[in-house]
Enzyme design. Structure first.
Site, PDB file in Angstrom:
ATOM      1  CE  LYS A 171     -10.415  -0.011   3.094  1.00 26.37           C
ATOM      2  NZ  LYS A 171      -9.929  -1.384   2.982  1.00 26.37           N
TER       3      LYS A 171
ATOM      4  NE  ARG B 166      -8.290  -6.089  -6.248  1.00 24.08           N
ATOM      5  CZ  ARG B 166      -8.320  -5.242  -5.217  1.00 24.08           C
ATOM      6  NH1 ARG B 166      -9.452  -4.617  -4.911  1.00 24.08           N
ATOM      7  NH2 ARG B 166      -7.254  -5.014  -4.487  1.00 24.08           N
TER       8      ARG B 166
ATOM      9  NE  ARG C 297     -11.885  -8.385  -3.249  1.00 25.64           N
ATOM     10  CZ  ARG C 297     -11.360  -7.306  -2.676  1.00 25.64           C
ATOM     11  NH1 ARG C 297     -12.069  -6.617  -1.804  1.00 25.64           N
ATOM     12  NH2 ARG C 297     -10.139  -6.935  -2.952  1.00 25.64           N
TER      13      ARG C 297
ATOM     14  NE  ARG D 216      -3.818   0.206   1.209  1.00 28.61           N
ATOM     15  CZ  ARG D 216      -4.912  -0.033   0.461  1.00 28.61           C
ATOM     16  NH1 ARG D 216      -5.612   0.937  -0.028  1.00 28.61           N
ATOM     17  NH2 ARG D 216      -5.281  -1.272   0.236  1.00 28.61           N
TER      18      ARG D 216
ATOM     19  NE  ARG E 264      -4.478  -6.771  -1.449  1.00 30.46           N
ATOM     20  CZ  ARG E 264      -5.694  -7.153  -1.837  1.00 30.46           C
ATOM     21  NH1 ARG E 264      -5.888  -8.353  -2.345  1.00 30.46           N
ATOM     22  NH2 ARG E 264      -6.701  -6.320  -1.713  1.00 30.46           N
TER      23      ARG E 264
HETATM   24  P1  AMP Z   1      -7.205  -1.731  -2.708  1.00 28.11           P
HETATM   25  O1  AMP Z   1      -8.078  -1.856  -3.912  1.00 28.11           O
HETATM   26  O2  AMP Z   1      -7.612  -0.621  -1.798  1.00 28.11           O
HETATM   27  O3  AMP Z   1      -7.030  -3.048  -1.979  1.00 28.11           O
HETATM   28  O4  AMP Z   1      -5.751  -1.308  -3.249  1.00 28.11           O
HETATM   29  C1  AMP Z   1      -5.035  -2.147  -4.131  1.00 28.11           C
HETATM   30  C2  AMP Z   1      -3.565  -1.802  -4.094  1.00 28.11           C
HETATM   31  O5  AMP Z   1      -3.369  -0.444  -4.544  1.00 28.11           O
HETATM   32  C3  AMP Z   1      -2.916  -1.836  -2.706  1.00 28.11           C
HETATM   33  O6  AMP Z   1      -2.530  -3.139  -2.329  1.00 28.11           O
HETATM   34  C4  AMP Z   1      -1.711  -0.903  -2.932  1.00 28.11           C
HETATM   35  O7  AMP Z   1      -0.690  -1.548  -3.656  1.00 28.11           O
HETATM   36  C5  AMP Z   1      -2.294   0.189  -3.816  1.00 28.11           C
HETATM   37  N1  AMP Z   1      -2.859   1.290  -3.017  1.00 28.11           N
HETATM   38  C6  AMP Z   1      -4.167   1.642  -2.889  1.00 28.11           C
HETATM   39  N2  AMP Z   1      -4.302   2.695  -2.069  1.00 28.11           N
HETATM   40  C7  AMP Z   1      -3.045   3.020  -1.664  1.00 28.11           C
HETATM   41  C8  AMP Z   1      -2.506   4.007  -0.782  1.00 28.11           C
HETATM   42  N3  AMP Z   1      -3.296   4.867  -0.125  1.00 28.11           N
HETATM   43  N4  AMP Z   1      -1.167   4.039  -0.593  1.00 28.11           N
HETATM   44  C9  AMP Z   1      -0.352   3.190  -1.244  1.00 28.11           C
HETATM   45  N5  AMP Z   1      -0.788   2.220  -2.067  1.00 28.11           N
HETATM   46  C10 AMP Z   1      -2.117   2.126  -2.286  1.00 28.11           C
END
Ligand code: AMP
Length: 208
Positions: free
Chosen positions: A13, A152, A119, A83, A163
């Site tokens: 994404k 990360r 990654r 989410r 996750r």
């Molecule tokens: P991502 O970079 O999209 O994988 O997001 C990293 C982390 O940020 C996720 O594992 C969540 O802990 C938090 N996060 C990102 N977007 C959301 C969301 N829409 N709702 C809740 N937590 C979020």
């Protein structure tokens, strides 16, 4: 143009969101990036992210609404939001009457584990590479902006497992939410396809 990208972590994404945003001059809104770059994040919130759980819906709504207000004259791509079904409903209330295209990146968990644990992310521009399938030209240096790449802290095997669990429990129902509203297209993002191949598929699915 208003686009929502749905899919598990590591499904592509972010990469495709950046490419689409650049091509169609849209604002790319990645909630993960917004959180990671937020200097006001509390220790508790950092721990939630670090443990693979979700930040509460009300805070996410506040962050996303503020960002969307800044995009009044511009289209946008939401990457990582909604989410949960509650977030999807919140978004519908905030954007009542706004037509959105939803693209779902479908891919199996075992492939995601390999992708995420290999990654490498750019510390400056957020570009993403992979140790094996998409290595940077110079070891640990971003091809785009020459900054250092890092892994990360939530891309380790243990946290990725959590996750993915969180994704299946809370985010998968969002797919059905949009399916029922009949504005969802599905893209097969697994199977070793190149970034360009997926990009072509994404444009077709979005009819752009
Ligand atoms: P991502 O970079 O999209 O994988 O997001 C990293 C982390 O940020 C996720 O594992 C969540 O802990 C938090 N996060 C990102 N977007 C959301 C969301 N829409 N709702 C809740 N937590 C979020």
């Amino acid at each position: 143009m208003q686009i929502i990208l749905l899919g598990p972590p590591g499904s592509g994404k972010g990469t495709q969101g950046k490419k689409l945003a650049e091509k169609y001059q849209l604002e790319h809104i990645s909630t993960g990036d917004l959180l990671r770059n937020n200097p006001d994040l509390t220790e508790e919130q950092k721990n939630i992210i670090q443990s693979g759980n979700l930040i509460p819906d009300n805070l996410m709504l506040e962050i996303v609404t503020t960002k969307l207000k800044g995009c009044r004259d511009k289209g946008w791509i939401l990457d990582g939001y909604p989410r949960t079904t509650k977030q999807a409903k919140d978004l519908d209330s905030v954007l009542s009457g706004v037509e959105k295209k939803v693209l779902y990146f479908a891919i199996k968990d075992d492939e995601l584990m390999k992708r995420l644990t290999g990654r490498l992310t750019c510390s400056s521009c957020g570009a993403v590479f992979h140790k094996i399938s998409n290595p940077p030209k110079k070891s640990n240096i971003c091809d785009i902006c020459n900054s250092e790449l890092y892994q990360r802290s939530d891309d380790t095997e243990e946290i990725v497992k959590k996750r993915l669990e969180t994704y299946h429990q809370h985010t998968e129902p969002v797919i059905n939410y949009y399916k029922n509203n009949k504005n969802l297209s599905t893209l097969d993002s697994g199977g070793g396809k190149s970034i360009e191949e997926i990009f072509e598929q994404a444009k077709k699915k979005l009819h752009i």
